[in-house]
Design a protein around this motif. Sequence first.
Motif, PDB file in Angstrom:
ATOM      1  N   SER A 296      -5.980 -25.775  23.687  1.00 22.01           N
ATOM      2  CA  SER A 296      -6.928 -24.653  23.757  1.00 22.01           C
ATOM      3  C   SER A 296      -7.910 -24.724  22.591  1.00 22.01           C
ATOM      4  O   SER A 296      -9.077 -24.364  22.744  1.00 22.01           O
ATOM      5  N   GLY A 297      -7.456 -25.224  21.429  1.00 24.12           N
ATOM      6  CA  GLY A 297      -8.388 -25.395  20.313  1.00 24.12           C
ATOM      7  C   GLY A 297      -9.500 -26.363  20.656  1.00 24.12           C
ATOM      8  O   GLY A 297     -10.685 -26.087  20.432  1.00 24.12           O
ATOM      9  N   ALA A 298      -9.119 -27.515  21.239  1.00 26.15           N
ATOM     10  CA  ALA A 298     -10.122 -28.517  21.599  1.00 26.15           C
ATOM     11  C   ALA A 298     -11.092 -27.944  22.628  1.00 26.15           C
ATOM     12  O   ALA A 298     -12.305 -28.175  22.559  1.00 26.15           O
ATOM     13  N   VAL A 299     -10.545 -27.155  23.587  1.00 29.75           N
ATOM     14  CA  VAL A 299     -11.397 -26.599  24.640  1.00 29.75           C
ATOM     15  C   VAL A 299     -12.381 -25.576  24.068  1.00 29.75           C
ATOM     16  O   VAL A 299     -13.558 -25.546  24.440  1.00 29.75           O
ATOM     17  N   ILE A 300     -11.891 -24.738  23.130  1.00 29.60           N
ATOM     18  CA  ILE A 300     -12.786 -23.751  22.519  1.00 29.60           C
ATOM     19  C   ILE A 300     -13.964 -24.466  21.868  1.00 29.60           C
ATOM     20  O   ILE A 300     -15.128 -24.089  22.055  1.00 29.60           O
ATOM     21  N   LEU A 301     -13.663 -25.527  21.104  1.00 29.54           N
ATOM     22  CA  LEU A 301     -14.729 -26.231  20.395  1.00 29.54           C
ATOM     23  C   LEU A 301     -15.706 -26.861  21.382  1.00 29.54           C
ATOM     24  O   LEU A 301     -16.929 -26.769  21.219  1.00 29.54           O
ATOM     25  N   ALA A 302     -15.154 -27.494  22.433  1.00 31.32           N
ATOM     26  CA  ALA A 302     -16.031 -28.100  23.433  1.00 31.32           C
ATOM     27  C   ALA A 302     -16.914 -27.036  24.076  1.00 31.32           C
ATOM     28  O   ALA A 302     -18.132 -27.214  24.226  1.00 31.32           O
TER      29      ALA A 302
ATOM     30  N   ALA B 134     -24.970 -26.348  14.542  1.00 24.95           N
ATOM     31  CA  ALA B 134     -25.520 -24.992  14.427  1.00 24.95           C
ATOM     32  C   ALA B 134     -24.685 -23.990  15.217  1.00 24.95           C
ATOM     33  O   ALA B 134     -25.183 -23.259  16.063  1.00 24.95           O
ATOM     34  N   LEU B 135     -23.381 -23.970  14.964  1.00 19.63           N
ATOM     35  CA  LEU B 135     -22.486 -23.076  15.685  1.00 19.63           C
ATOM     36  C   LEU B 135     -22.049 -21.932  14.772  1.00 19.63           C
ATOM     37  O   LEU B 135     -21.992 -22.099  13.560  1.00 19.63           O
ATOM     38  N   PRO B 136     -21.726 -20.756  15.360  1.00 22.56           N
ATOM     39  CA  PRO B 136     -21.225 -19.658  14.526  1.00 22.56           C
ATOM     40  C   PRO B 136     -19.854 -20.016  13.948  1.00 22.56           C
ATOM     41  O   PRO B 136     -18.968 -20.481  14.668  1.00 22.56           O
ATOM     42  N   SER B 137     -19.694 -19.792  12.629  1.00 20.61           N
ATOM     43  CA  SER B 137     -18.475 -20.273  11.982  1.00 20.61           C
ATOM     44  C   SER B 137     -17.233 -19.547  12.471  1.00 20.61           C
ATOM     45  O   SER B 137     -16.151 -20.121  12.495  1.00 20.61           O
ATOM     46  N   ILE B 138     -17.371 -18.287  12.893  1.00 16.81           N
ATOM     47  CA  ILE B 138     -16.171 -17.557  13.311  1.00 16.81           C
ATOM     48  C   ILE B 138     -15.566 -18.207  14.553  1.00 16.81           C
ATOM     49  O   ILE B 138     -14.356 -18.371  14.667  1.00 16.81           O
ATOM     50  N   VAL B 139     -16.418 -18.642  15.469  1.00 12.99           N
ATOM     51  CA  VAL B 139     -15.909 -19.269  16.690  1.00 12.99           C
ATOM     52  C   VAL B 139     -15.355 -20.656  16.386  1.00 12.99           C
ATOM     53  O   VAL B 139     -14.276 -21.032  16.845  1.00 12.99           O
ATOM     54  N   VAL B 140     -16.100 -21.430  15.583  1.00 16.77           N
ATOM     55  CA  VAL B 140     -15.655 -22.779  15.248  1.00 16.77           C
ATOM     56  C   VAL B 140     -14.283 -22.733  14.584  1.00 16.77           C
ATOM     57  O   VAL B 140     -13.376 -23.484  14.937  1.00 16.77           O
ATOM     58  N   THR B 141     -14.118 -21.798  13.636  1.00 17.61           N
ATOM     59  CA  THR B 141     -12.858 -21.813  12.900  1.00 17.61           C
ATOM     60  C   THR B 141     -11.718 -21.178  13.699  1.00 17.61           C
ATOM     61  O   THR B 141     -10.561 -21.480  13.438  1.00 17.61           O
ATOM     62  N   ILE B 142     -12.033 -20.335  14.694  1.00 13.24           N
ATOM     63  CA  ILE B 142     -10.966 -19.917  15.615  1.00 13.24           C
ATOM     64  C   ILE B 142     -10.515 -21.146  16.412  1.00 13.24           C
ATOM     65  O   ILE B 142      -9.330 -21.372  16.629  1.00 13.24           O
ATOM     66  N   GLY B 143     -11.474 -21.976  16.814  1.00 12.97           N
ATOM     67  CA  GLY B 143     -11.148 -23.200  17.548  1.00 12.97           C
ATOM     68  C   GLY B 143     -10.349 -24.176  16.709  1.00 12.97           C
ATOM     69  O   GLY B 143      -9.302 -24.662  17.126  1.00 12.97           O
ATOM     70  N   THR B 144     -10.826 -24.446  15.484  1.00 10.65           N
ATOM     71  CA  THR B 144     -10.098 -25.417  14.655  1.00 10.65           C
ATOM     72  C   THR B 144      -8.762 -24.841  14.209  1.00 10.65           C
ATOM     73  O   THR B 144      -7.822 -25.589  13.970  1.00 10.65           O
ATOM     74  N   MET B 145      -8.680 -23.518  14.118  1.00 14.53           N
ATOM     75  CA  MET B 145      -7.384 -22.916  13.797  1.00 14.53           C
ATOM     76  C   MET B 145      -6.351 -23.308  14.850  1.00 14.53           C
ATOM     77  O   MET B 145      -5.255 -23.764  14.521  1.00 14.53           O
ATOM     78  N   SER B 146      -6.721 -23.151  16.129  1.00 13.49           N
ATOM     79  CA  SER B 146      -5.824 -23.569  17.212  1.00 13.49           C
ATOM     80  C   SER B 146      -5.556 -25.062  17.139  1.00 13.49           C
ATOM     81  O   SER B 146      -4.436 -25.521  17.323  1.00 13.49           O
ATOM     82  N   LEU B 147      -6.610 -25.818  16.868  1.00 13.10           N
ATOM     83  CA  LEU B 147      -6.505 -27.278  16.850  1.00 13.10           C
ATOM     84  C   LEU B 147      -5.541 -27.730  15.756  1.00 13.10           C
ATOM     85  O   LEU B 147      -4.605 -28.500  15.998  1.00 13.10           O
ATOM     86  N   PHE B 148      -5.759 -27.242  14.528  1.00 13.15           N
ATOM     87  CA  PHE B 148      -4.932 -27.678  13.399  1.00 13.15           C
ATOM     88  C   PHE B 148      -3.493 -27.192  13.560  1.00 13.15           C
ATOM     89  O   PHE B 148      -2.540 -27.946  13.396  1.00 13.15           O
ATOM     90  N   ARG B 149      -3.345 -25.896  13.883  1.00 14.68           N
ATOM     91  CA  ARG B 149      -1.991 -25.347  14.034  1.00 14.68           C
ATOM     92  C   ARG B 149      -1.292 -26.040  15.204  1.00 14.68           C
ATOM     93  O   ARG B 149      -0.102 -26.335  15.146  1.00 14.68           O
ATOM     94  N   GLY B 150      -2.077 -26.305  16.271  1.00 10.36           N
ATOM     95  CA  GLY B 150      -1.511 -26.999  17.427  1.00 10.36           C
ATOM     96  C   GLY B 150      -1.029 -28.386  17.055  1.00 10.36           C
ATOM     97  O   GLY B 150       0.026 -28.834  17.505  1.00 10.36           O
TER      98      GLY B 150
END
Lengths: 326, 338
Positions: A296-302, B134-150
């Motif tokens: 889901s993290g990868a999908v959010i970023l994409a 040029a992405l909003p940091s709140i969304v990017v870091t919610i995404g990377t939060m899932s990515l890293f924790r995942g």
Amino acid sequence: MPAALKNRDVLLALIVAALIIGVGVRAPVFLTADSLTNMLTDTSFLFMLALAQMAVILTRGIDLSTAANLALTGMMVTLAARSATWLPIPGVLALSIGLGAALGAANGLLIAAVGIPPIVVTLGTLSIFRGLIFILSGGAWLTSKDMSPAFLAFPHSSIFGVPVLVIIPVLVAGGFWLLMTQTPFGRSIYAVGGNPVAARYCGIDVARTQFLVYTLAGAIAGLSGFLWVSRLGVAFTDIAPGYELTVIAACVIGGVSIAGGIGTVRGALLGALFLGVVVNALPVINVSPFWQMLISGAVILAAVIVNARAERRAGKLILPEARRAA
Amino acid sequence: MTDTTPAAASRYAVADRPPFRWSDALLRWESILVLLLAAVIAFNTRISPYFLDIYNLSDATFNFSEKALIALSMALLIIARDIDLSVAAIVAVASLAMGEASAAGAPTPVLVLTGLAVGVACGAVNGWLVTGFALPSIVVTIGTMSLFRGLAQVVLGDQALTSYPPAFQAIGQGYIAPGVPVPISFTLFLALAAVFGLVLHRTVIGRRIFALGNNPIAARFSGIEVDRIRFWLFVLSGLMSGLAAVLLTARIGSTRPNIALGFELEAVTMVVLGGVSIAGGAGSIIGVVLAVFVLGLTTFGLSLINVPGIVISVLNGALLIGAISVPIIARRFQRRSS
């Protein structure tokens, strides 16, 4: 690229369909009516909460307290139903919506009347709600022993063969579609998020719109709280931990712009459906559920990269870097 | 403006700073925090005789030093209109890397460097996504939060890594010198807070961070490398998360997938309570340090009288909302009366 593919909702729908078919080819059991119904009921909370969150994000806000509201309302209705055994299920439903709306109204009041930024308010109420659950329950777990048979049976019941957990999200989605596209209130939600100053000049009461949006989001969270608790037959402090971020993720995947003013009911539903399919498909194709978060993290970023490309407006700037910073 | 400055020859004399007034100084956010801190200490001293004990107090700092380190870089990010919600997940990934390195027999210095390097790498990913696309940091870091924790969850599953050399564990559990009851982690926090304060309030870089937080477009037009500064702030946030991972992993001696869960919101709470504007462009490191003490000592005092942590979080949430709303409401009344 054909014009239809440039529409992100169509693209997302195709990806979801491809995902379902792809998993179905590897594991035909996934495509049975039972399994698909189970997937829908499993995702029902995400559908409803994503719609509520969408309305909040549209006004340039964010509600980080959704999951805590869900858990607190779930605990409160369980306690209420335990002591007031005469309360019929429609009464419990109304109570959960009312309690959730009251918690949401507290957010709305602090944001709209006092003027504290939404992220700060809901961060604060997130811890307050979670703590209140502990205080109310004394840290105990309420299990199916503490719930009446009717209370437990409701989320598993069906009307004309359609599960309640499918009917309610459909009704909520229909309601949101009407609200967002057919009413002045829906218009004002978009207007407040698109440009608050212009909205004010158009005679829209920005504070009132914000207040109502957070109250509405609270009502949906409360309703989900009752359904969640009764479906799993357990209520305790840490149910749905961190679920608020999954809900926001569904919105982002569905094309709701975190900057406000952009987003549709269809998009939010597709975003929720996507996450629901991923979560339910992983065990079927023997992928450890531990992969869920990573995916889901990868999908959010994409999704957010795709969204940014779509939202970028045409026009010439002398210093393009400056706009990136803005 | 009536006072004379060197530029007074011009019709548009611009004072470098406003003249000192006692009323302004007392109404400053930092002064309110000092009063709050005094109230917390007085209250805690009353409710427990064990509060004002130097050994107890120094041990209490173990519980908030790691989060406080993250709060320092978070303050800079929020002043620059960004936010990093992936800090706790970076702690998890850095801790995971150290756990794997330790299992492979790496010595303590290598473990520390591994943790810091992984933090920097994760921060660079955030910075690259935010500034490059040029992405909003709140969304990017919610995404990377899932990515890293995942990532940590996929590698660890339901296991834990627990074999760390004693020299490594001493970093998180030790004191600066034998017999001196000051933990290493707390000393690091104080030293780095001083560095952050000096850089933010006394250097050109600090000025630029405030400028870009106030108005990124104007800052860009004034020749400030907006995106470059933002990128390095994310790298810094990753580095501080890596440092927190070193201290936390060494202190508890284990790496689990849920390590440091919820740190991001606690760090944001420290920063916002410290008077940093969530809209960017305003705030001070002194305020953040004071807020760290207010929150840390509240938690410590209440845990002395056996109040459960989750109940303390109610108080912290109320403190956050109350502390923010009181001055807003006061200002509104002031405006109405004038």
